[in-house]
Design a protein around this motif. Structure first.
Motif, short mmCIF file in Angstrom:
data_model
loop_
_atom_site.label_atom_id
_atom_site.label_comp_id
_atom_site.label_asym_id
_atom_site.label_seq_id
_atom_site.Cartn_x
_atom_site.Cartn_y
_atom_site.Cartn_z
N LEU A 1 0.77 -1.18 -0.03
CA LEU A 1 0.19 0.05 0.14
C LEU A 1 0.90 1.25 0.11
CD1 LEU A 1 -2.84 1.52 0.28
CD2 LEU A 1 -2.41 1.14 2.65
N ASN A 2 0.70 2.11 -1.01
CA ASN A 2 1.13 3.47 -0.97
C ASN A 2 0.21 4.62 -1.08
OD1 ASN A 2 4.09 2.54 -1.28
ND2 ASN A 2 3.31 1.82 -3.17
N ARG B 1 -7.35 8.20 -6.94
CA ARG B 1 -7.31 9.38 -6.56
C ARG B 1 -8.58 10.23 -6.01
NH1 ARG B 1 -6.38 13.71 -10.67
NH2 ARG B 1 -7.37 15.33 -9.49
N LEU B 2 -8.44 10.70 -4.91
CA LEU B 2 -9.95 11.33 -4.43
C LEU B 2 -9.66 12.42 -3.79
CD1 LEU B 2 -10.46 10.67 -1.12
CD2 LEU B 2 -9.88 8.43 -1.87
N LYS B 3 -10.54 13.37 -3.64
CA LYS B 3 -10.57 14.62 -2.91
C LYS B 3 -12.01 14.81 -2.46
CE LYS B 3 -9.86 19.41 -3.39
NZ LYS B 3 -9.76 20.70 -4.01
N PRO B 4 -12.34 14.84 -1.27
CA PRO B 4 -13.66 15.04 -0.76
C PRO B 4 -14.32 16.55 -1.06
CG PRO B 4 -12.23 14.16 0.79
CD PRO B 4 -11.42 14.56 -0.10
N LYS B 5 -15.70 16.83 -1.25
CA LYS B 5 -16.06 18.01 -1.53
C LYS B 5 -16.11 18.85 -0.15
CE LYS B 5 -19.37 17.24 -5.06
NZ LYS B 5 -20.70 17.17 -5.63
N MET B 6 -16.24 18.05 0.96
CA MET B 6 -16.34 18.96 2.05
C MET B 6 -14.70 18.86 2.70
SD MET B 6 -18.19 16.64 4.89
CE MET B 6 -17.22 15.14 5.79
N TRP B 7 -14.40 19.66 3.47
CA TRP B 7 -13.03 19.89 3.80
C TRP B 7 -12.96 18.80 5.02
CZ3 TRP B 7 -10.67 20.65 8.61
CH2 TRP B 7 -9.54 20.64 8.79
N VAL B 8 -12.00 18.04 4.75
CA VAL B 8 -11.58 16.82 5.89
C VAL B 8 -10.07 17.06 6.21
CG1 VAL B 8 -11.67 14.40 6.36
CG2 VAL B 8 -13.41 15.46 5.05
N PRO B 9 -9.55 17.10 7.44
CA PRO B 9 -7.96 17.15 7.66
C PRO B 9 -7.38 15.95 6.84
CG PRO B 9 -9.43 17.56 9.69
CD PRO B 9 -10.56 16.94 8.52
N ASP B 10 -6.18 16.26 6.38
CA ASP B 10 -5.41 15.24 5.58
C ASP B 10 -5.29 14.01 6.61
OD1 ASP B 10 -5.39 17.06 3.37
OD2 ASP B 10 -3.23 17.61 3.95
N PHE B 11 -4.86 14.25 7.84
CA PHE B 11 -4.52 12.96 8.33
C PHE B 11 -5.74 11.97 8.60
CE2 PHE B 11 -6.54 15.49 11.78
CZ PHE B 11 -6.85 14.65 12.63
N ILE B 12 -6.84 12.70 8.50
CA ILE B 12 -8.34 11.87 8.54
C ILE B 12 -8.34 11.16 7.10
CG2 ILE B 12 -10.74 11.82 8.78
CD1 ILE B 12 -10.29 13.81 10.93
N GLY C 1 -5.93 12.92 -2.43
CA GLY C 1 -5.12 11.61 -1.79
C GLY C 1 -5.17 10.82 -3.13
N GLN C 2 -4.11 10.01 -3.31
CA GLN C 2 -3.53 9.09 -4.05
C GLN C 2 -3.47 7.78 -3.43
OE1 GLN C 2 -0.89 9.89 -7.23
NE2 GLN C 2 -1.23 11.86 -7.19
N VAL C 3 -3.82 6.61 -3.89
CA VAL C 3 -3.55 5.23 -3.41
C VAL C 3 -3.37 4.25 -4.56
CG1 VAL C 3 -6.03 4.48 -3.64
CG2 VAL C 3 -4.40 3.45 -1.77
N ASP C 4 -2.14 3.50 -4.20
CA ASP C 4 -1.61 2.45 -5.05
C ASP C 4 -1.42 1.24 -4.20
OD1 ASP C 4 -0.94 1.08 -7.25
OD2 ASP C 4 1.16 1.84 -7.03
N ALA C 5 -2.43 0.12 -4.45
CA ALA C 5 -2.38 -0.97 -3.46
C ALA C 5 -2.35 -2.31 -4.39
CB ALA C 5 -3.61 -0.90 -2.60
N GLU D 1 -5.61 4.54 4.40
CA GLU D 1 -4.86 3.35 5.01
C GLU D 1 -5.72 2.35 5.69
OE1 GLU D 1 -2.16 5.84 7.36
OE2 GLU D 1 -0.71 6.25 5.50
N HIS D 2 -6.86 2.48 6.01
CA HIS D 2 -7.67 1.21 6.69
C HIS D 2 -8.37 1.03 5.97
CE1 HIS D 2 -11.35 -0.01 8.77
NE2 HIS D 2 -10.32 -0.37 9.72
N ASP D 3 -9.19 1.73 4.85
CA ASP D 3 -10.11 1.09 3.92
C ASP D 3 -9.67 0.30 2.90
OD1 ASP D 3 -12.98 0.98 3.16
OD2 ASP D 3 -12.40 2.35 1.52
N ALA D 4 -8.46 0.66 2.15
CA ALA D 4 -8.06 -0.07 0.93
C ALA D 4 -7.50 -1.50 1.43
CB ALA D 4 -6.99 0.87 0.53
N PRO D 5 -6.72 -1.55 2.50
CA PRO D 5 -6.37 -2.97 2.75
C PRO D 5 -7.47 -3.82 3.21
CG PRO D 5 -4.91 -1.43 3.87
CD PRO D 5 -6.05 -0.52 3.23
N ASP D 6 -8.61 -3.11 4.06
CA ASP D 6 -9.61 -4.18 4.45
C ASP D 6 -10.31 -4.71 3.09
OD1 ASP D 6 -8.97 -3.78 7.17
OD2 ASP D 6 -10.64 -2.47 7.66
#
Length: 187
Positions: A28-29, A149-160, A39-43, A166-171
């Motif tokens: 997972l990257n 690649r995703l970007k929510p419409k509503m503001w969400v802190p980067d760490f969230i 955010g980008q994910v490559d899994a 990091e939780h959803d993709a591996p699950d």
């Protein structure tokens, strides 16, 4: 499954990651795309089931909420009679005390090889990606790759956002592997 494809993600896997996949681990990257604040994910995951069975599992919209942890609902709202594409709607629970996420997206299919998707309506400003399947172990297994690649419409802190990815993709990848193996065993 709230992620999307980014062309800038590397197209090959390193020797160390290859070894991890062979041992049954997930690679997972997760990156932050500074240019568009997304955010980008490559899994990657290896699944001990033939690509045809993994393909069937990936495309089981009606059954997916039973085995994909964050997915509450999946429905096909429109489809091509020849099966080249469809439009699906997902309702997902991202956890982290956030509201449920709705996304309507178009998926284009290259049978048993690739699914490309892009949101056409929903809770993301950017949501696009692809699933890629490649045979391994003389066709008895499948290397599954998920790029998004995703970007929510509503503001969400980067760490969230990063934590959810990091939780959803591996699950999701583990759930797909478990379900494909279950189906293989049942046949």
């Amino acid at each position: 499954m709230i992620l999307a494809f980014a062309a800038s993600v590397a197209l090959s896997i390193s020797g160390g990651d290859e070894a991890r996949l062979t041992k049954g681990e997930i690679v997972l990257n997760v990156l932050r795309d500074e240019g568009v604040d997304s955010g980008q994910v490559d899994a990657w995951i290896d699944i001990p089931a033939a690509p045809a069975l993994v393909w069937q599992t990936l495309n089981d919209c009606a059954g997916a909420p039973r085995f994909v942890p964050s997915l509450l609902q999946c429905k096909v709202v429109e489809s091509d009679p020849l099966g080249a594409w469809d439009i699906r709607e997902h309702l997902a629970d991202p956890g982290w005390l956030l509201p449920n996420i709705r996304s309507r997206f178009r998926a284009d299919y290259t049978p048993q090889t690739e699914i490309r998707f892009v949101q056409i309506e929903g809770d993301f400003e950017v949501l696009q990606g692809r699933w890629t399947l490649a045979p391994i172990d003389a066709g008895q297994g499948t290397r599954l790759r998920y790029e998004a690649r995703l970007k929510p419409k509503m503001w969400v802190p980067d760490f969230i956002v990063r934590g959810i990815i990091e939780h959803d993709a591996p699950d999701t990848l583990r759930a797909l592997r478990t379900e494909a193996v279950r189906r293989k065993t049942a046949n």
